[in-house]
Scaffold this motif. Structure first.
Motif, PDB file in Angstrom:
ATOM      1  N   LEU A   2      27.355   3.171  19.962  1.00 13.62           N
ATOM      2  CA  LEU A   2      28.291   4.074  20.549  1.00 13.62           C
ATOM      3  C   LEU A   2      28.439   5.383  19.773  1.00 13.62           C
ATOM      4  CD1 LEU A   2      31.426   1.550  20.429  1.00 13.62           C
ATOM      5  CD2 LEU A   2      29.963   2.240  22.534  1.00 13.62           C
ATOM      6  N   ASN A   3      28.448   6.639  20.560  1.00 17.21           N
ATOM      7  CA  ASN A   3      28.579   7.883  20.172  1.00 17.21           C
ATOM      8  C   ASN A   3      29.871   8.309  19.908  1.00 17.21           C
ATOM      9  OD1 ASN A   3      25.530   8.177  20.377  1.00 17.21           O
ATOM     10  ND2 ASN A   3      25.848   8.437  22.549  1.00 17.21           N
ATOM     11  N   VAL A   4      29.932   8.886  18.794  1.00 13.65           N
ATOM     12  CA  VAL A   4      31.208   9.243  18.259  1.00 13.65           C
ATOM     13  C   VAL A   4      31.376  10.813  17.929  1.00 13.65           C
ATOM     14  CG1 VAL A   4      33.316   9.157  16.431  1.00 13.65           C
ATOM     15  CG2 VAL A   4      31.672   7.249  17.069  1.00 13.65           C
ATOM     16  N   MET A   5      32.166  11.566  18.378  1.00 11.47           N
ATOM     17  CA  MET A   5      32.349  13.010  18.142  1.00 11.47           C
ATOM     18  C   MET A   5      33.559  13.314  17.313  1.00 11.47           C
ATOM     19  SD  MET A   5      32.471  16.187  21.069  1.00 11.47           S
ATOM     20  CE  MET A   5      30.706  15.691  21.685  1.00 11.47           C
ATOM     21  N   LEU A   6      33.454  14.340  16.323  1.00 11.96           N
ATOM     22  CA  LEU A   6      34.500  14.605  15.219  1.00 11.96           C
ATOM     23  C   LEU A   6      34.541  16.206  15.521  1.00 11.96           C
ATOM     24  CD1 LEU A   6      33.007  12.902  11.787  1.00 11.96           C
ATOM     25  CD2 LEU A   6      34.600  12.119  13.755  1.00 11.96           C
ATOM     26  N   VAL A   7      36.028  16.270  15.642  1.00 11.42           N
ATOM     27  CA  VAL A   7      36.293  17.865  15.866  1.00 11.42           C
ATOM     28  C   VAL A   7      37.438  17.859  15.086  1.00 11.42           C
ATOM     29  CG1 VAL A   7      36.813  19.515  17.627  1.00 11.42           C
ATOM     30  CG2 VAL A   7      35.503  17.564  18.398  1.00 11.42           C
ATOM     31  N   ASP A   8      37.348  19.222  14.251  1.00 10.62           N
ATOM     32  CA  ASP A   8      38.465  19.748  13.317  1.00 10.62           C
ATOM     33  C   ASP A   8      37.960  20.896  12.752  1.00 10.62           C
ATOM     34  OD1 ASP A   8      40.435  19.971  11.350  1.00 10.62           O
ATOM     35  OD2 ASP A   8      40.667  17.716  11.411  1.00 10.62           O
ATOM     36  N   ASP A   9      38.953  21.786  12.687  1.00 14.83           N
ATOM     37  CA  ASP A   9      38.707  23.108  11.875  1.00 14.83           C
ATOM     38  C   ASP A   9      38.520  23.098  10.461  1.00 14.83           C
ATOM     39  OD1 ASP A   9      41.261  22.930  11.922  1.00 14.83           O
ATOM     40  OD2 ASP A   9      41.610  25.192  12.626  1.00 14.83           O
ATOM     41  N   ASP A  10      39.061  21.964  10.041  1.00 18.06           N
ATOM     42  CA  ASP A  10      39.053  21.761   8.448  1.00 18.06           C
ATOM     43  C   ASP A  10      37.909  21.136   8.135  1.00 18.06           C
ATOM     44  OD1 ASP A  10      39.828  21.252   5.933  1.00 18.06           O
ATOM     45  OD2 ASP A  10      41.982  20.387   6.226  1.00 18.06           O
ATOM     46  N   TYR A  11      36.900  21.780   7.546  1.00 19.14           N
ATOM     47  CA  TYR A  11      35.500  21.149   7.395  1.00 19.14           C
ATOM     48  C   TYR A  11      35.501  20.026   6.315  1.00 19.14           C
ATOM     49  CZ  TYR A  11      30.703  20.650   6.419  1.00 19.14           C
ATOM     50  OH  TYR A  11      29.221  19.996   6.440  1.00 19.14           O
ATOM     51  N   PRO A  12      36.504  20.151   5.268  1.00 21.27           N
ATOM     52  CA  PRO A  12      36.577  18.845   4.140  1.00 21.27           C
ATOM     53  C   PRO A  12      36.814  17.546   4.992  1.00 21.27           C
ATOM     54  CG  PRO A  12      37.502  20.837   3.491  1.00 21.27           C
ATOM     55  CD  PRO A  12      37.343  21.208   4.514  1.00 21.27           C
ATOM     56  N   VAL A  13      37.543  17.686   6.231  1.00 17.19           N
ATOM     57  CA  VAL A  13      38.068  16.500   6.902  1.00 17.19           C
ATOM     58  C   VAL A  13      36.876  16.210   7.624  1.00 17.19           C
ATOM     59  CG1 VAL A  13      39.403  15.506   8.696  1.00 17.19           C
ATOM     60  CG2 VAL A  13      40.374  17.146   7.064  1.00 17.19           C
ATOM     61  N   LEU A  14      36.062  16.617   8.186  1.00 11.00           N
ATOM     62  CA  LEU A  14      34.794  16.303   8.960  1.00 11.00           C
ATOM     63  C   LEU A  14      33.990  15.699   8.031  1.00 11.00           C
ATOM     64  CD1 LEU A  14      34.411  19.465  11.205  1.00 11.00           C
ATOM     65  CD2 LEU A  14      35.240  17.402  11.789  1.00 11.00           C
ATOM     66  N   GLU A  15      33.677  16.357   6.638  1.00 15.85           N
ATOM     67  CA  GLU A  15      32.712  15.743   5.755  1.00 15.85           C
ATOM     68  C   GLU A  15      33.070  14.586   5.329  1.00 15.85           C
ATOM     69  OE1 GLU A  15      30.318  17.828   2.052  1.00 15.85           O
ATOM     70  OE2 GLU A  15      32.312  18.178   2.389  1.00 15.85           O
ATOM     71  N   SER A  36      35.210  23.566  16.393  1.00 14.26           N
ATOM     72  CA  SER A  36      35.830  24.232  17.480  1.00 14.26           C
ATOM     73  C   SER A  36      35.917  23.397  18.461  1.00 14.26           C
ATOM     74  CB  SER A  36      34.996  25.472  17.851  1.00 14.26           C
ATOM     75  OG  SER A  36      35.346  25.891  19.151  1.00 14.26           O
ATOM     76  N   GLY A  37      37.030  23.454  19.311  1.00 15.16           N
ATOM     77  CA  GLY A  37      37.061  22.497  20.707  1.00 15.16           C
ATOM     78  C   GLY A  37      36.126  22.904  21.827  1.00 15.16           C
ATOM     79  N   VAL A  38      36.103  24.234  21.887  1.00  9.67           N
ATOM     80  CA  VAL A  38      35.153  24.990  22.833  1.00  9.67           C
ATOM     81  C   VAL A  38      33.712  24.293  22.778  1.00  9.67           C
ATOM     82  CG1 VAL A  38      34.147  27.055  23.811  1.00  9.67           C
ATOM     83  CG2 VAL A  38      36.573  26.917  23.019  1.00  9.67           C
ATOM     84  N   LYS A  39      33.319  24.652  21.514  1.00 12.13           N
ATOM     85  CA  LYS A  39      31.945  24.169  21.276  1.00 12.13           C
ATOM     86  C   LYS A  39      31.843  22.556  21.575  1.00 12.13           C
ATOM     87  CE  LYS A  39      30.474  27.618  17.931  1.00 12.13           C
ATOM     88  NZ  LYS A  39      30.168  27.778  16.313  1.00 12.13           N
ATOM     89  N   ALA A  40      32.838  21.625  21.072  1.00 11.84           N
ATOM     90  CA  ALA A  40      32.696  20.145  21.449  1.00 11.84           C
ATOM     91  C   ALA A  40      32.813  20.141  22.728  1.00 11.84           C
ATOM     92  CB  ALA A  40      34.239  19.727  20.635  1.00 11.84           C
ATOM     93  N   LEU A  41      33.516  20.884  23.613  1.00 15.01           N
ATOM     94  CA  LEU A  41      33.508  20.699  25.092  1.00 15.01           C
ATOM     95  C   LEU A  41      32.174  20.726  25.634  1.00 15.01           C
ATOM     96  CD1 LEU A  41      35.136  19.745  27.469  1.00 15.01           C
ATOM     97  CD2 LEU A  41      35.825  22.160  27.875  1.00 15.01           C
ATOM     98  N   ASP A  42      31.367  21.940  25.115  1.00  6.85           N
ATOM     99  CA  ASP A  42      30.178  22.357  25.896  1.00  6.85           C
ATOM    100  C   ASP A  42      29.241  21.048  25.707  1.00  6.85           C
ATOM    101  OD1 ASP A  42      31.068  24.442  26.606  1.00  6.85           O
ATOM    102  OD2 ASP A  42      30.406  25.824  24.919  1.00  6.85           O
ATOM    103  N   ALA A  43      29.244  20.499  24.464  1.00  7.11           N
ATOM    104  CA  ALA A  43      28.345  19.458  23.798  1.00  7.11           C
ATOM    105  C   ALA A  43      28.717  18.210  24.620  1.00  7.11           C
ATOM    106  CB  ALA A  43      28.409  19.104  22.349  1.00  7.11           C
ATOM    107  N   ALA A  44      29.909  17.861  25.072  1.00 10.18           N
ATOM    108  CA  ALA A  44      30.246  16.766  25.838  1.00 10.18           C
ATOM    109  C   ALA A  44      29.717  16.914  27.277  1.00 10.18           C
ATOM    110  CB  ALA A  44      31.676  16.577  25.670  1.00 10.18           C
TER     111      ALA A  44
END
Length: 545
Positions: A2-15, A36-44
Motif C-alpha cells: 500500500l502507498n502512503v502519502m505524508l503531508v505536513d509543513d512541520d518537517y520534524p513531524v514528517l521525519e 505543501s498541500g499543493v505539491k501533494a495534490l500534484d503528486a497524487a
C-alpha cells in the motif's frame, strides 16, 4: 504493497513518521513526503495513494481542501488528520469529508498509528477483494451474454430458417431491430493473430480485451451488435437505415470502424482489419449476407492487406497454374542465396509477389508454392556438407500456412532467406573448409555445363592433385562424385517440374553424350529418367486420391 502519502509543513513531524513507523512490516511504503498541500495534490494526480496522513493548517492549501480534492478523485482513500487544533469545527468538517481518524499531535503515539494503519490495511484488502469479486461476476455475466449471443448466430447460420418471424423476434432480444433498419455485416480480423495473442497469454484474453474496447464504443454507434463466430474473429452488425444504404450509410460505418481501429491500437496495441459485407434488410437476407462474408473473407483478406477497411467481394482467382513459374523462381532465389546477394532479396521476392497479385492465384496455391520453394532450397544446400537449416521443417510449414496476407508471406520469405544467409556466411568463414566451400559453390553455379577437376583447381589456385586429396579428405567423396551427384539432383528436379526430354536434359546439364548421361542417372537413382518420371506421377496421383 500500500502507498502512503505524508503531508505536513512541520518537517520534524514528517521525519518522525517516516523513520518511526515500521512501514515494511506493514506491507506499506511511503510514496511521498510533502510540506505543501499543493505539491501533494500534484503528486497524487500522477499516482494516487491508498492512505493520506495530513496536517490541517498549511499555507496555500490547507489539509481539509487537500482531502476534499483527493477524495473527489479517489473515494476509497483512507485519511488520517494529524493536527494541533482541538476544535469541534475542524472535527465536524473532517466528518463531512469522511475522514477515517483525527489525531492530536500532542497525544500522538506510534503504537496507535501502527494499529490504525493495520486496520486501514484490512479494510482496503476487504474492499479490493469485494471489488475483484464484482469485476469477476461482471466478466462472467458478459462472457455468458456473449456465449448466448454466439449461440443465436450459430442457429441463424446453420439451421433451416423454418420460422423467420420467430427468429426475427429473437434477434430483437440481442439488439437487432430488423423492422427499423438493415444491417451491414463486418468481419473483424486481428492482424498477426499468432504473434499478438502471445502478448495476452491466450486467445480468449485477446478476443475478450478487443470486445471490451469495442463495446465501449457501441453506445456511439447507435445499435452496433458484436458476435464471436469463431475463436479468432469478431462479427459486427452495423445498423443502416434502408433509405441510407448507399454511400452515406457505408461512410458512417467506415467512420465508426476507423474509431475502433484507433482505440484498439491506442489502448491494446492491437491492429485490426475490417471487411464489410453486403447489407441484409430481413432475417433471410441477413443470414445469406453473413454466410457469404464468413465463407469468403479469409481468402479475400489475403490480397486486401492488413490494417485496412475494405468492402468484401468474392475474388475471382485465375485458372493458371502458378507452378509453371516454379523452376525459374527457384533458380533466382537459389542464386541470390549462393551469391549472398542480400541487396537483391527485396527485388526478387517483390517481382514474384507482384506476379501473384496481378494474376490473383488462390492463396492456398501461393502458400504451397512458397513452402515447396523454401523446402527445396534447403535440400539443395544440403549438398554443402554440414549445412544446418536456420529453421525446422515443422516451424517453416506452420509459419507459411499461417500467413494472413500476401505482404506478410513475403516478409516471412525475406526473413527466411536472410537467416539462410547467416548460415551460408558461417560456412564460408570456416578456414579449414574455405577452398571446399568455394569449389562446391562453383559447381552449383556451373551445373549447366561440363566441369573438370583441373578447371576448379585452377580457379582456386591449387595443384590439381592436392585439390583432389583435400576434397576427398574434407567431404568423404571425390570431386567427380560430387559433380555427378549435383548434376543428377538437378536432373531429378527438372524431371519433377517440367516435361523435358532426355536429350534436352543431357544438354542442359553439360553432357555431350546422351548415353553417358543415361548411364550416370541409372547408376545414381537406380532408374532411367523415364522410370523416375513415371514413379513421380504415380506418387502424385496417389496423394491426390
Amino acid at each position: 504493497m500500500l502507498n502512503v502519502m505524508l503531508v505536513d509543513d512541520d518537517y520534524p513531524v514528517l521525519e518522525f513518521l517516516s523513520q518511526s513507523v515500521p512501514w515494511e512490516s506493514l506491507h506499506m511504503r511511503v510514496q511521498g513526503v510533502f510540506e505543501s498541500g499543493v505539491k501533494a495534490l500534484d503528486a497524487a494526480k500522477v499516482s494516487a495513494p491508498d492512505i493520506l496522513i495530513t496536517d490541517i493548517g498549511m499555507p496555500h492549501m490547507n489539509g481539509l481542501e487537500l482531502i476534499a480534492k483527493m477524495k473527489e478523485a479517489c473515494p476509497p482513500l483512507k485519511v488520517v488528520i494529524l493536527s494541533c487544533h482541538d476544535d469541534f469545527n475542524y472535527a465536524q468538517q473532517a466528518v463531512k469529508l469522511h475522514v477515517n481518524d483525527y489525531i492530536l499531535k500532542e497525544k500522538m503515539e506510534i503504537e496507535d498509528i501502527v494499529q490504525l494503519l493495520r486496520k486501514f490495511a484490512d479494510q482496503l484488502e476487504e474492499t479490493q477483494t469485494a471489488s475483484r469479486k464484482v469485476q469477476r461476476l461482471q466478466q462472467i455475466t458478459k462472457e455468458s451474454r456473449l456465449a448466448i449471443r454466439s449461440q443465436f448466430l450459430q442457429t441463424l447460420l446453420y439451421h433451416p430458417l423454418l420460422f423467420p418471424e420467430q427468429l426475427t423476434e429473437q434477434a430483437r432480444e440481442y439488439g437487432i431491430e430488423l423492422a427499423h433498419s438493415g444491417y451491414l455485416p463486418v468481419l473483424c480480423f486481428i492482424d498477426r493473430f499468432v504473434e499478438t495473442h502471445r502478448r495476452f497469454v491466450s486467445k480468449d484474453n485477446l478476443i475478450f480485451a478487443v470486445e471490451n474496447v469495442m463495446e465501449e464504443l457501441i453506445c456511439e454507434s447507435d445499435g452496433m451488435v458484436i458476435f464471436r463466430p469463431s475463436p479468432e474473429h469478431l462479427l459486427l452488425l452495423f445498423p443502416v437505415k434502408t433509405v441510407k444504404l448507399s454511400t452515406v450509410g457505408l461512410s458512417e460505418a467506415e467512420e465508426t470502424l476507423r474509431k475502433i481501429q484507433l482505440s484498439l491500437h491506442q489502448y491494446l496495441r492491437v491492429r485490426v482489419t475490417f471487411l464489410i459485407g453486403r447489407h441484409g434488410q430481413d432475417i433471410q437476407s441477413l443470414k445469406e449476407r453473413i454466410s457469404e462474408l464468413l465463407e469468403g473473407a479469409e481468402e479475400a483478406r489475403f490480397y486486401a492487406g492488413s490494417g485496412v477497411i475494405a468492402r468484401y467481394s468474392r475474388v475471382a482467382y485465375t485458372a493458371e497454374d502458378l507452378f509453371t513459374y516454379y523452376s525459374t523462381a527457384l533458380e533466382e532465389l537459389k542464386q541470390v542465396v549462393l551469391e549472398q546477394a542480400a541487396d537483391r532479396v527485396d527485388a526478387v521476392t517483390g517481382k514474384w509477389t507482384g506476379v501473384i497479385i496481378q494474376q490473383r492465384y488462390h492463396p492456398r496455391m501461393v502458400k504451397e508454392w512458397f513452402l515447396k520453394m523454401m523446402l527445396d532450397l534447403q535440400l539443395k544446400f544440403k549438398s554443402l556438407q554440414h549445412f544446418q537449416s536456420g529453421y525446422s521443417l515443422e516451424v517453416l510449414h506452420q509459419s507459411i500456412l499461417e500467413a494472413e496476407t500476401i505482404e506478410q508471406l513475403r516478409e516471412m520469405i525475406i526473413s527466411l532467406l536472410h537467416r539462410t544467409f547467416s548460415v551460408m556466411e558461417h560456412i564460408y568463414k570456416q578456414p579449414q573448409r574455405k577452398e571446399i566451400a568455394e569449389a562446391q559453390l562453383y559447381v552449383l553455379r556451373s551445373v549447366n555445363r561440363r566441369i573438370t577437376q583441373e578447371e576448379v583447381a585452377e580457379y582456386l589456385h591449387l595443384n590439381p592433385s592436392y585439390f583432389s586429396r583435400l576434397f576427398k579428405r574434407e567431404t568423404g567423396e571425390n570431386f567427380v562424385e560430387f559433380v555427378t551427384r549435383t548434376k543428377m539432383e538437378k536432373a531429378k528436379e527438372l524431371i519433377d517440374q517440367t516435361d523435358i526430354t532426355v536429350a534436352e536434359l543431357a544438354e542442359l546439364l553439360g553432357y555431350d553424350n546422351k548415353s553417358y548421361f543415361l548411364k550416370c542417372f541409372k547408376n545414381y537413382s537406380g532408374l532411367t529418367p523415364g522410370e523416375y518420371a513415371g514413379k513421380i506421377q504415380r506418387n502424385t496421383s496417389s496423394k491426390a486420391k
